[in-house]
Design a protein around this motif. Sequence first.
Motif, mmCIF file in Angstrom:
data_model
loop_
_atom_site.group_PDB
_atom_site.id
_atom_site.type_symbol
_atom_site.label_atom_id
_atom_site.label_comp_id
_atom_site.label_asym_id
_atom_site.label_seq_id
_atom_site.Cartn_x
_atom_site.Cartn_y
_atom_site.Cartn_z
ATOM 1 N N LEU A 1 -4.992 12.751 -1.479
ATOM 2 C CA LEU A 1 -4.113 11.626 -1.185
ATOM 3 C C LEU A 1 -4.503 10.424 -2.035
ATOM 4 O O LEU A 1 -5.686 10.208 -2.303
ATOM 5 C CB LEU A 1 -4.199 11.242 0.292
ATOM 6 C CG LEU A 1 -3.934 12.339 1.313
ATOM 7 C CD1 LEU A 1 -3.978 11.755 2.727
ATOM 8 C CD2 LEU A 1 -2.610 13.028 1.052
ATOM 9 N N SER A 2 -3.503 9.652 -2.420
ATOM 10 C CA SER A 2 -3.729 8.418 -3.177
ATOM 11 C C SER A 2 -3.132 7.249 -2.413
ATOM 12 O O SER A 2 -2.095 7.393 -1.762
ATOM 13 C CB SER A 2 -3.083 8.502 -4.563
ATOM 14 O OG SER A 2 -3.625 9.551 -5.318
ATOM 15 N N CYS A 3 -3.782 6.111 -2.533
ATOM 16 C CA CYS A 3 -3.288 4.879 -1.932
ATOM 17 C C CYS A 3 -3.326 3.808 -3.015
ATOM 18 O O CYS A 3 -4.413 3.337 -3.377
ATOM 19 C CB CYS A 3 -4.141 4.476 -0.747
ATOM 20 S SG CYS A 3 -3.763 2.850 -0.055
ATOM 21 N N ALA A 4 -2.168 3.449 -3.542
ATOM 22 C CA ALA A 4 -2.074 2.441 -4.587
ATOM 23 C C ALA A 4 -1.830 1.080 -3.957
ATOM 24 O O ALA A 4 -0.862 0.905 -3.215
ATOM 25 C CB ALA A 4 -0.946 2.788 -5.547
ATOM 26 N N ALA A 5 -2.709 0.137 -4.245
ATOM 27 C CA ALA A 5 -2.654 -1.179 -3.615
ATOM 28 C C ALA A 5 -2.225 -2.253 -4.607
ATOM 29 O O ALA A 5 -2.562 -2.182 -5.793
ATOM 30 C CB ALA A 5 -4.025 -1.533 -3.046
ATOM 31 N N SER A 6 -1.503 -3.229 -4.111
ATOM 32 C CA SER A 6 -1.117 -4.372 -4.938
ATOM 33 C C SER A 6 -0.858 -5.573 -4.048
ATOM 34 O O SER A 6 -0.627 -5.435 -2.848
ATOM 35 C CB SER A 6 0.135 -4.043 -5.772
ATOM 36 O OG SER A 6 1.228 -3.739 -4.930
ATOM 37 N N GLY A 7 -0.931 -6.764 -4.652
ATOM 38 C CA GLY A 7 -0.600 -7.979 -3.916
ATOM 39 C C GLY A 7 -1.747 -8.644 -3.198
ATOM 40 O O GLY A 7 -1.547 -9.657 -2.509
ATOM 41 N N LEU B 1 0.880 -1.163 0.000
ATOM 42 C CA LEU B 1 0.000 0.000 0.000
ATOM 43 C C LEU B 1 0.918 1.212 0.000
ATOM 44 O O LEU B 1 1.712 1.385 0.930
ATOM 45 C CB LEU B 1 -0.892 0.014 1.240
ATOM 46 C CG LEU B 1 -1.963 -1.060 1.339
ATOM 47 C CD1 LEU B 1 -2.582 -1.066 2.733
ATOM 48 C CD2 LEU B 1 -3.037 -0.843 0.291
ATOM 49 N N VAL B 2 0.818 2.012 -1.048
ATOM 50 C CA VAL B 2 1.731 3.142 -1.199
ATOM 51 C C VAL B 2 0.927 4.426 -1.247
ATOM 52 O O VAL B 2 0.157 4.664 -2.186
ATOM 53 C CB VAL B 2 2.589 2.988 -2.465
ATOM 54 C CG1 VAL B 2 3.537 4.176 -2.592
ATOM 55 C CG2 VAL B 2 3.370 1.679 -2.428
ATOM 56 N N GLU B 3 1.131 5.264 -0.232
ATOM 57 C CA GLU B 3 0.447 6.549 -0.165
ATOM 58 C C GLU B 3 1.252 7.616 -0.891
ATOM 59 O O GLU B 3 2.489 7.571 -0.907
ATOM 60 C CB GLU B 3 0.234 7.001 1.275
ATOM 61 C CG GLU B 3 -0.526 6.044 2.171
ATOM 62 C CD GLU B 3 0.379 5.154 2.992
ATOM 63 O OE1 GLU B 3 -0.044 4.682 4.058
ATOM 64 O OE2 GLU B 3 1.537 4.949 2.565
ATOM 65 N N SER B 4 0.538 8.567 -1.433
ATOM 66 C CA SER B 4 1.187 9.735 -2.051
ATOM 67 C C SER B 4 0.217 10.903 -1.982
ATOM 68 O O SER B 4 -0.968 10.724 -1.696
ATOM 69 C CB SER B 4 1.588 9.448 -3.496
ATOM 70 O OG SER B 4 0.457 9.137 -4.280
ATOM 71 N N GLY B 5 0.742 12.096 -2.257
ATOM 72 C CA GLY B 5 -0.115 13.275 -2.326
ATOM 73 C C GLY B 5 -0.067 14.177 -1.112
ATOM 74 O O GLY B 5 -0.706 15.234 -1.109
ATOM 75 N N GLY B 6 0.669 13.789 -0.087
ATOM 76 C CA GLY B 6 0.779 14.659 1.064
ATOM 77 C C GLY B 6 1.577 15.908 0.744
ATOM 78 O O GLY B 6 2.186 16.032 -0.322
ATOM 79 N N GLY B 7 1.573 16.842 1.670
ATOM 80 C CA GLY B 7 2.325 18.074 1.463
ATOM 81 C C GLY B 7 1.936 19.121 2.475
ATOM 82 O O GLY B 7 1.298 18.822 3.490
ATOM 83 N N SER B 8 2.328 20.350 2.190
ATOM 84 C CA SER B 8 2.057 21.476 3.074
ATOM 85 C C SER B 8 1.127 22.457 2.381
ATOM 86 O O SER B 8 1.390 22.856 1.247
ATOM 87 C CB SER B 8 3.360 22.178 3.453
ATOM 88 O OG SER B 8 4.209 21.311 4.175
ATOM 89 N N VAL B 9 0.069 22.833 3.084
ATOM 90 C CA VAL B 9 -0.878 23.802 2.548
ATOM 91 C C VAL B 9 -1.276 24.760 3.662
ATOM 92 O O VAL B 9 -1.047 24.497 4.837
ATOM 93 C CB VAL B 9 -2.157 23.128 1.994
ATOM 94 C CG1 VAL B 9 -1.825 22.241 0.804
ATOM 95 C CG2 VAL B 9 -2.895 22.350 3.067
ATOM 96 N N GLN B 10 -1.892 25.844 3.272
ATOM 97 C CA GLN B 10 -2.421 26.785 4.248
ATOM 98 C C GLN B 10 -3.862 26.414 4.600
ATOM 99 O O GLN B 10 -4.519 25.660 3.877
ATOM 100 C CB GLN B 10 -2.354 28.203 3.698
ATOM 101 C CG GLN B 10 -0.931 28.714 3.534
ATOM 102 C CD GLN B 10 -0.886 30.181 3.169
ATOM 103 O OE1 GLN B 10 -1.743 30.688 2.459
ATOM 104 N NE2 GLN B 10 0.144 30.874 3.651
ATOM 105 N N THR B 11 -4.321 26.958 5.702
ATOM 106 C CA THR B 11 -5.710 26.743 6.132
ATOM 107 C C THR B 11 -6.665 27.073 4.989
ATOM 108 O O THR B 11 -6.519 28.104 4.325
ATOM 109 C CB THR B 11 -6.030 27.616 7.350
ATOM 110 O OG1 THR B 11 -5.176 27.230 8.433
ATOM 111 C CG2 THR B 11 -7.475 27.461 7.762
ATOM 112 N N GLY B 12 -7.614 26.161 4.783
ATOM 113 C CA GLY B 12 -8.562 26.350 3.692
ATOM 114 C C GLY B 12 -8.153 25.696 2.395
ATOM 115 O O GLY B 12 -8.950 25.624 1.449
ATOM 116 N N GLY B 13 -6.923 25.218 2.325
ATOM 117 C CA GLY B 13 -6.434 24.593 1.112
ATOM 118 C C GLY B 13 -6.925 23.169 0.937
ATOM 119 O O GLY B 13 -7.684 22.638 1.767
#
Length: 121
Positions: free
Chosen positions: A20-26, A4-16
């Motif tokens: 996120l994505s979770c790619a699954a395999s196996g 399970l591989v997560e991606s899409g996190g980061g830093s944003v300001q309030t209101g942004g």
Amino acid sequence: EVQLVESGGGSVQTGGSLRLSCAASGFTFDEYAIGWFRQVPGKEREGVSCISISDGDTYYAESVKGRFTISSDNAKNTVYLEMNNLKPEDTAVYYCAADLVTCVASIMDYWGHGTQVTVSS
């Protein structure tokens, strides 16, 4: 090998917004429930949202209802978490996890490594 591989996190300001994505395999994706959990240092892991891939049923924690949307693309074996109107209290490491039955942190079969979400005021 289960992944399970997560991606899409980061830093944003309030209101942004972030997605996120979770790619699954196996494993057989459409037999599982896939959940998003989050954790901040010193606190227990918190359930955020869950989707049953087979029937599309969804669950949201009260704190994110109306702001977060969980969805799945079964052709890509991927689950998404669209997060809008983000608040500083949403800051955490977000994990996706899979279980054959439901989304309870203590019983999930598989976990990803997490992705950091930081919301600044």
